[in-house]
Enzyme design. Structure first.
Site, PDB file in Angstrom:
ATOM      1  N   ARG A 168     107.605 -18.368 -27.734  1.00  0.00           N
ATOM      2  CA  ARG A 168     109.282 -18.645 -26.204  1.00  0.00           C
ATOM      3  C   ARG A 168     109.436 -17.282 -26.638  1.00  0.00           C
ATOM      4  O   ARG A 168     110.311 -16.396 -26.445  1.00  0.00           O
ATOM      5  CB  ARG A 168     109.626 -18.974 -26.220  1.00  0.00           C
ATOM      6  CG  ARG A 168     108.681 -19.994 -25.415  1.00  0.00           C
ATOM      7  CD  ARG A 168     108.256 -20.426 -23.699  1.00  0.00           C
ATOM      8  NE  ARG A 168     108.112 -21.142 -23.482  1.00  0.00           N
ATOM      9  CZ  ARG A 168     108.757 -22.392 -22.369  1.00  0.00           C
ATOM     10  NH1 ARG A 168     109.258 -22.539 -22.194  1.00  0.00           N
ATOM     11  NH2 ARG A 168     107.384 -23.012 -22.056  1.00  0.00           N
ATOM     12  N   ARG A 221     113.372 -10.823 -14.648  1.00  0.00           N
ATOM     13  CA  ARG A 221     113.015 -12.053 -13.933  1.00  0.00           C
ATOM     14  C   ARG A 221     114.206 -11.840 -12.581  1.00  0.00           C
ATOM     15  O   ARG A 221     114.007 -12.899 -11.535  1.00  0.00           O
ATOM     16  CB  ARG A 221     113.941 -13.009 -14.953  1.00  0.00           C
ATOM     17  CG  ARG A 221     113.847 -14.436 -14.321  1.00  0.00           C
ATOM     18  CD  ARG A 221     111.883 -15.386 -14.461  1.00  0.00           C
ATOM     19  NE  ARG A 221     111.800 -16.340 -13.630  1.00  0.00           N
ATOM     20  CZ  ARG A 221     111.854 -16.996 -12.573  1.00  0.00           C
ATOM     21  NH1 ARG A 221     112.403 -15.930 -12.350  1.00  0.00           N
ATOM     22  NH2 ARG A 221     112.617 -18.076 -12.411  1.00  0.00           N
ATOM     23  N   ASP A 248     101.247 -18.429 -18.853  1.00  0.00           N
ATOM     24  CA  ASP A 248     102.123 -19.532 -18.731  1.00  0.00           C
ATOM     25  C   ASP A 248     101.276 -20.785 -18.842  1.00  0.00           C
ATOM     26  O   ASP A 248      99.640 -20.959 -18.609  1.00  0.00           O
ATOM     27  CB  ASP A 248     103.079 -20.409 -17.444  1.00  0.00           C
ATOM     28  CG  ASP A 248     103.990 -21.828 -17.738  1.00  0.00           C
ATOM     29  OD1 ASP A 248     104.540 -21.221 -18.634  1.00  0.00           O
ATOM     30  OD2 ASP A 248     103.609 -22.948 -17.298  1.00  0.00           O
ATOM     31  N   TYR A 253     101.202 -32.732 -16.985  1.00  0.00           N
ATOM     32  CA  TYR A 253     101.685 -32.247 -15.775  1.00  0.00           C
ATOM     33  C   TYR A 253     101.514 -32.386 -14.044  1.00  0.00           C
ATOM     34  O   TYR A 253     101.704 -31.957 -13.377  1.00  0.00           O
ATOM     35  CB  TYR A 253     102.305 -30.336 -16.089  1.00  0.00           C
ATOM     36  CG  TYR A 253     103.027 -30.062 -17.335  1.00  0.00           C
ATOM     37  CD1 TYR A 253     104.851 -29.922 -16.590  1.00  0.00           C
ATOM     38  CD2 TYR A 253     102.287 -30.100 -18.451  1.00  0.00           C
ATOM     39  CE1 TYR A 253     104.800 -29.713 -17.426  1.00  0.00           C
ATOM     40  CE2 TYR A 253     103.835 -29.697 -19.358  1.00  0.00           C
ATOM     41  CZ  TYR A 253     105.330 -29.703 -18.710  1.00  0.00           C
ATOM     42  OH  TYR A 253     106.099 -29.564 -20.195  1.00  0.00           O
TER      43      TYR A 253
HETATM   44  C1  LIG Z   1     104.519 -26.531 -21.578  1.00  0.00           C
HETATM   45  C2  LIG Z   1     104.558 -25.159 -21.468  1.00  0.00           C
HETATM   46  C3  LIG Z   1     104.669 -24.217 -20.413  1.00  0.00           C
HETATM   47  N1  LIG Z   1     104.799 -23.539 -20.422  1.00  0.00           N
HETATM   48  C4  LIG Z   1     103.994 -23.080 -21.643  1.00  0.00           C
HETATM   49  C5  LIG Z   1     103.909 -24.412 -22.696  1.00  0.00           C
HETATM   50  C6  LIG Z   1     103.817 -24.579 -23.970  1.00  0.00           C
HETATM   51  C7  LIG Z   1     104.649 -24.364 -25.168  1.00  0.00           C
HETATM   52  C8  LIG Z   1     106.028 -25.567 -25.030  1.00  0.00           C
HETATM   53  O1  LIG Z   1     105.661 -26.703 -25.614  1.00  0.00           O
HETATM   54  O2  LIG Z   1     106.758 -24.853 -25.008  1.00  0.00           O
HETATM   55  C9  LIG Z   1     103.710 -21.930 -23.013  1.00  0.00           C
HETATM   56  C10 LIG Z   1     104.177 -21.009 -22.574  1.00  0.00           C
HETATM   57  N2  LIG Z   1     105.592 -20.380 -21.388  1.00  0.00           N
HETATM   58  C11 LIG Z   1     105.936 -19.301 -21.465  1.00  0.00           C
HETATM   59  C12 LIG Z   1     104.721 -18.354 -22.621  1.00  0.00           C
HETATM   60  C13 LIG Z   1     104.701 -16.872 -22.773  1.00  0.00           C
HETATM   61  C14 LIG Z   1     104.467 -15.910 -24.124  1.00  0.00           C
HETATM   62  C15 LIG Z   1     106.070 -16.205 -25.504  1.00  0.00           C
HETATM   63  O3  LIG Z   1     105.695 -17.634 -25.931  1.00  0.00           O
HETATM   64  O4  LIG Z   1     106.830 -15.659 -25.410  1.00  0.00           O
HETATM   65  C16 LIG Z   1     104.212 -19.751 -23.459  1.00  0.00           C
HETATM   66  C17 LIG Z   1     103.546 -19.199 -24.474  1.00  0.00           C
HETATM   67  C18 LIG Z   1     106.917 -18.691 -20.781  1.00  0.00           C
HETATM   68  C19 LIG Z   1     107.728 -19.110 -19.533  1.00  0.00           C
HETATM   69  N3  LIG Z   1     107.250 -20.628 -19.612  1.00  0.00           N
HETATM   70  C20 LIG Z   1     108.997 -20.869 -18.650  1.00  0.00           C
HETATM   71  C21 LIG Z   1     109.618 -20.236 -18.695  1.00  0.00           C
HETATM   72  C22 LIG Z   1     111.319 -19.972 -18.686  1.00  0.00           C
HETATM   73  C23 LIG Z   1     110.929 -19.660 -16.638  1.00  0.00           C
HETATM   74  C24 LIG Z   1     111.906 -19.247 -16.181  1.00  0.00           C
HETATM   75  O5  LIG Z   1     111.604 -17.409 -16.310  1.00  0.00           O
HETATM   76  O6  LIG Z   1     112.282 -18.956 -14.771  1.00  0.00           O
HETATM   77  C25 LIG Z   1     109.173 -18.565 -19.711  1.00  0.00           C
HETATM   78  C26 LIG Z   1     109.863 -17.386 -20.657  1.00  0.00           C
HETATM   79  C27 LIG Z   1     109.228 -22.142 -18.019  1.00  0.00           C
HETATM   80  C28 LIG Z   1     108.446 -23.416 -18.137  1.00  0.00           C
HETATM   81  N4  LIG Z   1     106.877 -23.703 -18.111  1.00  0.00           N
HETATM   82  C29 LIG Z   1     106.418 -24.586 -19.259  1.00  0.00           C
HETATM   83  C30 LIG Z   1     107.744 -25.389 -18.987  1.00  0.00           C
HETATM   84  C31 LIG Z   1     108.156 -27.258 -19.060  1.00  0.00           C
HETATM   85  C32 LIG Z   1     108.942 -24.821 -18.593  1.00  0.00           C
HETATM   86  C33 LIG Z   1     110.401 -24.557 -18.414  1.00  0.00           C
HETATM   87  C34 LIG Z   1     111.193 -25.871 -19.358  1.00  0.00           C
HETATM   88  C35 LIG Z   1     111.929 -23.712 -19.885  1.00  0.00           C
HETATM   89  O7  LIG Z   1     112.353 -23.310 -18.926  1.00  0.00           O
HETATM   90  O8  LIG Z   1     111.478 -23.070 -21.297  1.00  0.00           O
HETATM   91  C36 LIG Z   1     105.205 -25.648 -19.342  1.00  0.00           C
END
Ligand SMILES: Cc1c2[nH]c(c1CCC(=O)O)Cc1[nH]c(c(CCC(=O)O)c1C)Cc1[nH]c(c(CCC(=O)O)c1C)Cc1[nH]c(c(C)c1CCC(=O)O)C2
Length: 357
Positions: free
Chosen positions: A34, A47, A84, A161
């Site tokens: 992330r 964003r 994602d 999910y």
């Molecule tokens: C379970 C999972 C998800 N997404 C992801 C996983 C596996 C990794 C982990 O376990 O953290 C993977 C992911 N999601 C994102 C990336 C981008 C690349 C990176 O790592 O920089 C990656 C590799 C962007 C993101 N994915 C998300 C954001 C934030 C959303 C926003 O900007 O509103 C980002 C930058 C949102 C997201 N996406 C997901 C969730 C549960 C959430 C909400 C939780 C949170 O807000 O951190 C599903």
């Protein structure tokens, strides 16, 4: 489409790939799960103007946010494409929304196994071509500074999910399915496995240089359940290798991050992945003992440690890197960096890794 025809700029920093393949490195490579995300004001800026999945679906925007951390942190040895894991359920026809402060929401999750037949497997990967485009554009724009990582969610995590309709503390519906509908669960996990394999191959064709598979919800499984679902993880590794070979495309190393499955590291080491990601609960020396010498380990500073003082971040990072050592090791956190993390901590973390051994 083949990455050979794309004439990408030559890779100047191959520490990550060397470490993944067990070759000697001058310094321990470092990146952060992330690393493109909400702790960066420049990400927040993008964003504030665009919906989350619009950023994912617009190659220029996905490229821009992928590059943001590289501009700030000179010590990063890798980039990961901005996307994602939930783009796969979307490509299968499910609606997924990202609600700020809540996370992902599926307005119509799978309510019974009979709904599995509504999923649109055919054409799913072509509906994800925007990820491939983002990868190709980004490979050019990175100018070979560091390698670009592609990724996917793993079958159990995606199924969770799709059934829960979003994040869940207990995953009780999904665990209920495992008990009540073993045959249908297998069908769904097998469907996801097929799509994941083709999706990852497409990412490599588009320019991804290493692939990470996120089984982030493995922490909900018993050890026996993890053993069961590990067959899909093995099939993914093997499937990608076989398809790349058939298409005459160069192999890429692969990382498995099965969060909470440190109880089965020895099993994980036999699934074919070059790199295993560790969450922060694992001790580096015990992890090395469990996997042997033929696996690269990645991880595993507690993301919460980045809220400590700079001095503590430095000490904890140095201690971690010294314990893992320089051989077959990629420094990272034990899970994704969290939104309020001070940027200064990222600087200290990444710099310290390069200074540590
Ligand atoms: C379970 C999972 C998800 N997404 C992801 C996983 C596996 C990794 C982990 O376990 O953290 C993977 C992911 N999601 C994102 C990336 C981008 C690349 C990176 O790592 O920089 C990656 C590799 C962007 C993101 N994915 C998300 C954001 C934030 C959303 C926003 O900007 O509103 C980002 C930058 C949102 C997201 N996406 C997901 C969730 C549960 C959430 C909400 C939780 C949170 O807000 O951190 C599903």
């Amino acid at each position: 489409m083949n990455s050979y025809n794309k004439k990408f700029p030559e890779l100047k920093n191959d520490r990550l790939l060397k470490a993944a393949l067990g070759k000697d490195v001058d310094k321990v490579p470092v990146w952060v799960m992330r690393q493109a995300g909400r702790y960066l004001p420049e990400f927040q800026e993008v964003r504030s103007k665009h919906d989350f999945f619009t950023i994912c679906r617009t190659p220029e925007l996905a490229c821009e946010v992928t590059l943001q951390p590289l501009r700030r942190f000179k010590h990063l040895d890798a980039s990961i494409i901005f996307s994602d894991i939930l783009v796969i359920p979307q490509a299968l026809g499910m609606t997924v929304e990202m609600h700020p402060g809540v996370g992902p929401v599926f307005p119509s999750p799978l309510q019974s196994p009979s709904e599995i037949s509504n999923l649109q497997e055919e054409g799913a990967v072509s509906r994800l071509s925007y990820v491939g485009e983002a990868i190709t554009i980004t490979r050019h724009k990175i100018e070979g500074k560091v390698p670009l990582i592609g990724f996917t969610g793993a079958p159990f995590t995606l199924m969770g999910y799709m059934i829960e309709g979003g994040g869940s503390k207990t995953m009780s519906k999904t665990k209920g399915w495992l008990e009540k509908y073993p045959k249908e669960v297998h069908n769904l996990l097998a469907l996801l496995t097929r799509v994941i394999i083709d999706y990852l191959v497409m990412q490599v064709e588009s320019g991804a240089q290493l692939l990470q598979v996120f089984e982030s919800s493995a922490d909900h499984l018993t050890k026996d359940q993890f053993v069961e679902i590990s067959s899909y993880l093995r099939d993914i590794r093997k499937g990608v290798q076989t398809k790349l070979k058939e298409k005459n495309i160069e192999q890429v190393p692969m990382t498995l991050f099965a969060k909470g499955a440190g109880h089965s590291l020895n099993l994980q080491a036999g699934l074919g992945y070059e790199v295993l990601g560790l969450d922060w609960t694992m001790d580096p020396l015990e992890a090395r003992k469990a996997v042997g010498e033929n696996i690269t380990l990645q991880g595993n500073l507690d993301p919460q440690d980045l809220y400590k003082s700079q001095k503590e971040v430095k000490n904890l990072t140095t201690e971690m890197v010294r314990k893992f050592g320089k051989f077959r090791y990629i420094a990272n956190l034990g899970h994704g960096i969290t939104p309020q993390t001070p940027i200064e901590s990222m600087i200290v973390f990444t710099e310290t890794v390069h200074e540590a051994v």
